[in-house]
Design a protein around this motif. Structure first.
Motif, mmCIF file in Angstrom:
data_model
loop_
_atom_site.group_PDB
_atom_site.id
_atom_site.type_symbol
_atom_site.label_atom_id
_atom_site.label_comp_id
_atom_site.label_asym_id
_atom_site.label_seq_id
_atom_site.Cartn_x
_atom_site.Cartn_y
_atom_site.Cartn_z
ATOM 1 N N ALA A 200 90.683 18.280 45.595
ATOM 2 C CA ALA A 200 90.020 19.585 45.499
ATOM 3 C C ALA A 200 88.624 19.434 44.885
ATOM 4 C CB ALA A 200 90.877 20.548 44.681
ATOM 5 N N VAL A 201 88.527 18.610 43.843
ATOM 6 C CA VAL A 201 87.231 18.390 43.189
ATOM 7 C C VAL A 201 86.277 17.666 44.144
ATOM 8 C CG1 VAL A 201 86.063 17.166 41.314
ATOM 9 C CG2 VAL A 201 88.176 18.427 40.857
ATOM 10 N N LEU A 202 86.808 16.651 44.831
ATOM 11 C CA LEU A 202 86.002 15.867 45.768
ATOM 12 C C LEU A 202 85.402 16.761 46.852
ATOM 13 C CD1 LEU A 202 85.485 12.804 46.439
ATOM 14 C CD2 LEU A 202 87.423 12.965 47.998
ATOM 15 N N VAL A 203 86.213 17.614 47.416
ATOM 16 C CA VAL A 203 85.752 18.501 48.484
ATOM 17 C C VAL A 203 84.770 19.536 47.929
ATOM 18 C CG1 VAL A 203 86.495 20.351 50.043
ATOM 19 C CG2 VAL A 203 87.724 18.176 50.008
ATOM 20 N N GLY A 204 85.094 20.084 46.767
ATOM 21 C CA GLY A 204 84.202 21.079 46.159
ATOM 22 C C GLY A 204 82.826 20.499 45.889
ATOM 23 N N ARG A 205 82.804 19.266 45.382
ATOM 24 C CA ARG A 205 81.540 18.610 45.085
ATOM 25 C C ARG A 205 80.749 18.311 46.354
ATOM 26 N NH1 ARG A 205 81.324 17.638 40.278
ATOM 27 N NH2 ARG A 205 82.977 16.480 39.308
ATOM 28 N N SER A 206 81.443 17.893 47.396
ATOM 29 C CA SER A 206 80.762 17.587 48.660
ATOM 30 C C SER A 206 80.104 18.850 49.224
ATOM 31 C CB SER A 206 81.763 17.009 49.669
ATOM 32 O OG SER A 206 81.136 16.748 50.901
ATOM 33 N N ILE A 207 80.804 19.965 49.136
ATOM 34 C CA ILE A 207 80.229 21.232 49.596
ATOM 35 C C ILE A 207 79.043 21.610 48.701
ATOM 36 C CG2 ILE A 207 80.681 23.699 49.923
ATOM 37 C CD1 ILE A 207 83.652 22.935 50.430
ATOM 38 N N ALA A 208 79.223 21.450 47.396
ATOM 39 C CA ALA A 208 78.184 21.846 46.432
ATOM 40 C C ALA A 208 76.905 21.040 46.597
ATOM 41 C CB ALA A 208 78.701 21.697 45.003
ATOM 42 N N ARG A 209 77.043 19.826 47.139
ATOM 43 C CA ARG A 209 75.870 18.953 47.247
ATOM 44 C C ARG A 209 75.248 18.962 48.632
ATOM 45 N NH1 ARG A 209 77.250 13.601 43.645
ATOM 46 N NH2 ARG A 209 77.348 14.702 41.671
ATOM 47 N N ASN A 210 75.725 19.817 49.520
ATOM 48 C CA ASN A 210 75.203 19.815 50.879
ATOM 49 C C ASN A 210 73.915 20.655 50.952
ATOM 50 O OD1 ASN A 210 75.057 20.902 53.800
ATOM 51 N ND2 ASN A 210 76.427 19.163 53.931
ATOM 52 N N ASN A 211 72.802 19.974 51.020
ATOM 53 C CA ASN A 211 71.514 20.672 51.006
ATOM 54 C C ASN A 211 71.390 21.687 52.140
ATOM 55 O OD1 ASN A 211 70.522 19.434 48.755
ATOM 56 N ND2 ASN A 211 69.123 18.052 49.824
ATOM 57 N N LEU A 212 71.942 21.344 53.295
ATOM 58 C CA LEU A 212 71.841 22.266 54.433
ATOM 59 C C LEU A 212 72.574 23.571 54.130
ATOM 60 C CD1 LEU A 212 72.378 19.788 57.374
ATOM 61 C CD2 LEU A 212 70.280 21.028 56.828
ATOM 62 N N LEU A 213 73.767 23.450 53.564
ATOM 63 C CA LEU A 213 74.523 24.657 53.228
ATOM 64 C C LEU A 213 73.790 25.446 52.144
ATOM 65 C CD1 LEU A 213 77.060 26.436 53.395
ATOM 66 C CD2 LEU A 213 78.029 25.023 51.557
ATOM 67 N N LYS A 214 73.241 24.735 51.151
ATOM 68 C CA LYS A 214 72.564 25.409 50.045
ATOM 69 C C LYS A 214 71.326 26.172 50.539
ATOM 70 C CE LYS A 214 72.445 22.601 46.290
ATOM 71 N NZ LYS A 214 73.317 22.673 45.107
ATOM 72 N N CYS A 215 70.673 25.628 51.554
ATOM 73 C CA CYS A 215 69.552 26.348 52.170
ATOM 74 C C CYS A 215 70.060 27.572 52.931
ATOM 75 C CB CYS A 215 68.790 25.435 53.131
ATOM 76 S SG CYS A 215 67.795 24.178 52.318
ATOM 77 N N ALA A 216 71.164 27.399 53.649
ATOM 78 C CA ALA A 216 71.721 28.515 54.430
ATOM 79 C C ALA A 216 72.096 29.674 53.516
ATOM 80 C CB ALA A 216 72.935 28.046 55.230
ATOM 81 N N ILE A 217 72.732 29.340 52.384
ATOM 82 C CA ILE A 217 73.127 30.390 51.426
ATOM 83 C C ILE A 217 71.869 31.105 50.917
ATOM 84 C CG2 ILE A 217 74.231 30.875 49.208
ATOM 85 C CD1 ILE A 217 76.236 30.027 51.310
ATOM 86 N N HIS A 218 70.842 30.322 50.665
ATOM 87 C CA HIS A 218 69.573 30.923 50.235
ATOM 88 C C HIS A 218 69.090 31.939 51.272
ATOM 89 C CE1 HIS A 218 65.693 31.515 48.516
ATOM 90 N NE2 HIS A 218 65.055 30.899 49.486
ATOM 91 N N GLY A 219 69.262 31.593 52.541
ATOM 92 C CA GLY A 219 68.840 32.488 53.618
ATOM 93 C C GLY A 219 69.887 33.556 53.950
ATOM 94 N N GLU A 220 70.910 33.682 53.091
ATOM 95 C CA GLU A 220 71.982 34.673 53.279
ATOM 96 C C GLU A 220 72.659 34.521 54.641
ATOM 97 O OE1 GLU A 220 70.436 38.513 52.092
ATOM 98 O OE2 GLU A 220 70.336 37.837 49.999
#
Lengths: 383, 383
Positions: free
Chosen positions: B278-298
Motif C-alpha cells: 500500500a505504501v509502495l503504490v501510494g508513493r509511486s502515485i505521489a511521485r508521478n509528475n504527470l499526475l501531479k500536473c494533471a491535478i494542478h489542472g483540475e
C-alpha cells in the motif's frame, strides 16, 4: 528516410480522423521481404495497453510482416473492448495486405482510458495501405506524433546494408524498456535471434537511459524488422553497433523534444563499483525535481546532486564524492570545490559528472530540466 | 505554544544575522528537567549534514538537555570544517547553559554546500540563551523557517500532561524518515526507550508518508524531549497516540505549506495484500509528475494513476484495479468507470482512492500538486 531507408520496406502516414484536429494519426510500415524476421521490446509497466499485449503475443513467432500505428489514443485501460479493437485493427491490416493478422504488430499512443474511434481507424487502414510507398517513411514518422514538436528519424548505412527508424515521444519518458514508440527497419539478412540480441543490447544503453520525467508509459514499444532485401548478412558486432547508433540518435532526439524542456542534461556517473550502481545513481539524479528546477534556473546547485546520490544504495563514501557541472569540479571530496561562479550554464546542453570514487564502471543517463512549460503542458493535456 | 506548551521547557528564537535579510534564524529549546530523556529519528539520506551526524552521536546517551537550531544554512556537504562548526555550536550552547556539549543536539536548515557564518552564529547563541522563556515556543518556531510561509506548531494535552512541538518544512519533503526539522517536547515522565518507540511508531505513519516532491533532504531530524515535569507517567498507548497526533498535525501543516502547491492530495491505497504494498503504490502515485500536473489542472486523469501503479511490484491484477477521485469511481476493473465529468476538483483538497483488490491492508500518503510556482521557487532558490 526513416523506416523506408532500408530496402524491402514501404510505409504510409495519413490522417484518418482519429485526432479531432485533423492532423496525421495513422501509420503503416510493411516488410516486403524476402525475410520477415523481427524483434521487439516493450514497456515493463505492468499496466500494459491492449496493443502492447497484442504485439507481445504476435512477436512470439519472431516474424512481422507489418506494423500499424496510431496516434490520438493509447488504447490503454480500455478493457476487453480495447483488446478487441486492437485485434480488429490487426485483422483489417492483414486483410488489405493479404497477410495473416498474426504477422501484424499494433502500436497506439495518446490519452489513456479512451476507446479508439474504430469507425475512423479501420477505413484509415485501407487508405494507408493504398498509399504505401518506398518513400513513405517520413509521412509515417509524422503520423505517430502526439505532443512531439518534430518528427524523429535516423539512418545508419554500412557497406550495402542499412538500419533506419522512426520514433515518437516528447517527455513522459522513463526507463521501462523502450519509453516511446519506435520502429526500426533493416535490409540486412539477420536471423530473429540476432535481431533480438542486438535490439536488447541497444535499448539497454540508449532508450533505457533516457529519463525525462520518471513516468513510465503503458504503451512503450520498440520494434526491429529485417527484410533481408540487401542480401547481406553483416558481422553481428557491426550490425549491433548500427542498431545501437540509430537507437542512440533517436533517444537523443526524444530528449531534445521533451515537453517544455529548456535544457538537455547529460549525467555521466563515473568510477562506480558496478554499472548497476552507475545507472542507479544517474537515474536518481535525473529524477530529482529540485535539481531539475535548479538547472532550469541556470543554478549549478551541486548540493542537490549529492542529496540525490545519497538516497541510493550504490557503493560510495559521502566524503569522497566529486561533482563537475559543465567542466567545473564544484564539489570535491563531498564538500565545496571550485568556485561555482565559474560554471557557464547559458547553453542548452548541461553536462553533470558524478564521480563515486568507488570503482571503474560508468553509465550515462540523459534527462532534461523541469519547467513551468512542462507543468502547463501536462496540466492541460487532456482538456 | 509549540515546544513550551509542556512544563519544564524554555525556548527562544532570535535573528543572529545568519540570514542576510535579517529574519529570525536561530532557535534554542532547553529541557529544564527534572528528567532529560530524549529520542530522535534522522534522514536516511546517506549524504548527511554535519548537524545530523553530531546529533545522532549525542543521542546515543538517550539524553538531551538542549537543542540549538539554525535556518539560513544547512551545513551539509561542508567537510571537516562543517563538522567542527557544529561541534563549536554545541560547545557554545553548553557553555552558556552550564551543561555538557554531549547533551546538546544541533539542527541546521538552508542551502547545502555553504559554511555557516560562525562569527554571527556563536554570539547569537548567547543572545538566544539570554532570551529563554516559558513562552518562547512561538518565537523558536518562527526562527527555523526557510521558505515556509507560516510557522508550524501543534499541541495535544491530556490529563495532566502535554505533548507539543514545532516543525519547519515547505516542500523538499520525502520519506527518509523525518523529512524536515521537528522538535517535540513533553512533560510526561517517559523513559527514553518508550520515547524512542513512540516516536518511531508515529513518524512511520506520519512524516514518513508525507511526500511532497520525492526529494529526500540531508538534514531531516525529528527530536522528542521529555522533561518529566508533570510528574505523570501516562499509559504507553495514550502517550504514543498523543505523539502520533502531534506528528500527524505537523505533517499536514508541512504539506499544506509545500512550495508552490495549489492542491493538497490525499492518496489512500486500499485492499492491498500488505501494508508495504500500500505504501509502495501510494508513493509511486505521489511521485508521478504527470499526475501531479494533471491535478494542478483540475483534470481527473485516472490513467496516470494506473500508469503509476503499474510501475510497482505490488500484488495486483491490472484488470481488477479501481480508482476514485473525490468520491467518483472513474476507473473500474482497470477500465473506464463513472463519468469523469462528475468529479468536482475546484477545492484545495483532492482525495484519490486506489483499490488494489488484492487484500485488506491500507495506507495513506499525502502529497501536493506540481505547479509552475514550484518550478519558479526552486529554480531561483539559491540566487
Amino acid at each position: 528516410m526513416s523506416v523506408t531507408a532500408a530496402q524491402g520496406f514501404t510505409a504510409a502516414g495519413i490522417a484518418a480522423g482519429i485526432k479531432e484536429n485533423g492532423n496525421p494519426d495513422l501509420a503503416l510500415v510493411v516488410n516486403n521481404g524476402p525475410r520477415r524476421a523481427a524483434a521487439g521490446v516493450f514497456t515493463s509497466n505492468r499496466v500494459k495497453a491492449a496493443p502492447v499485449l497484442w504485439s507481445e503475443q504476435v512477436l512470439k513467432s519472431r516474424q512481422l510482416a507489418a506494423v500499424v500505428l496510431n496516434s490520438g489514443g493509447a488504447n490503454a485501460c480500455t478493457g476487453p473492448k480495447g483488446f478487441q479493437d486492437t485485434h480488429a485493427t490487426a485483422e483489417k491490416t492483414a486483410d488489405v495486405l493479404g497477410i495473416g493478422a498474426g504477422e501484424v504488430a499494433v502500436c497506439s499512443t495518446g490519452l489513456i482510458g479512451v476507446l479508439l474511434p474504430m469507425d475512423k481507424l479501420l477505413p484509415g487502414v485501407e487508405t494507408a495501405a493504398a498509399g504505401l510507398s518506398e518513400h513513405g517513411g517520413e509521412k509515417a514518422a509524422i503520423a505517430i506524433k502526439t505532443t512531439d514538436t518534430v518528427h524523429k528519424t535516423s539512418v545508419v548505412t554500412n557497406a550495402g546494408w542499412t538500419v533506419g527508424g522512426m520514433a515518437k515521444g516528447a517527455g513522459m519518458l522513463a526507463p521501462g524498456l523502450a519509453t516511446m514508440l519506435v520502429v526500426l527497419t533493416t535490409d540486412a539478412d539477420v536471423a530473429a535471434g540476432d535481431l533480438d540480441r542486438a535490439l536488447r543490447a541497444a535499448t539497454r544503453v540508449t532508450f533505457d537511459r533516457v529519463d525525462s520525467d520518471g513516468c513510465m508509459s503503458t504503451n512503450d514499444t520498440v520494434l526491429l524488422l529485417a527484410s533481408g532485401a540487401s542480401g547481406i548478412t553483416p558481422e553481428y558486432d557491426a550490425f549491433a553497433e548500427a542498431v545501437r547508433a540509430v537507437c542512440d540518435d533517436l533517444g537523443q532526439q526524444l530528449i531534445r523534444d521533451a515537453e517544455g524542456a529548456s535544457k538537455d542534461i547529460r549525467i555521466e556517473v563515473v568510477n562506480a563499483e558496478t554499472e548497476e550502481d552507475a545507472v542507479l545513481v544517474g537515474r536518481s539524479i535525473a529524477r530529482n525535481n529540485l535539481l531539475k528546477c535548479a538547472i532550469h534556473g541556470e543554478d549549478p546547485n551541486w548540493g542537490r546532486v549529492l542529496s540525490a546520490i545519497g538516497t541510493t544504495s550504490a557503493v560510495f563514501e559521502p566524503d569522497r564524492l566529486n561533482v563537475a557541472i559543465n567542466g567545473v569540479w564544484v564539489c570535491k571530496n563531498g564538500g565545496v570545490g571550485e568556485d561555482r561562479e565559474l560554471v557557464d550554464m547559458r547553453y542548452r546542453e548541461v553536462h553533470i559528472v558524478a564521480d563515486l570514487a568507488a570503482g571503474s564502471e560508468t553509465a550515462t543517463i540523459w534527462t532534461n530540466d523541469l519547467t513551468a512549460d512542462y507543468v502547463h503542458e501536462n496540466s492541460a493535456y487532456s482538456s
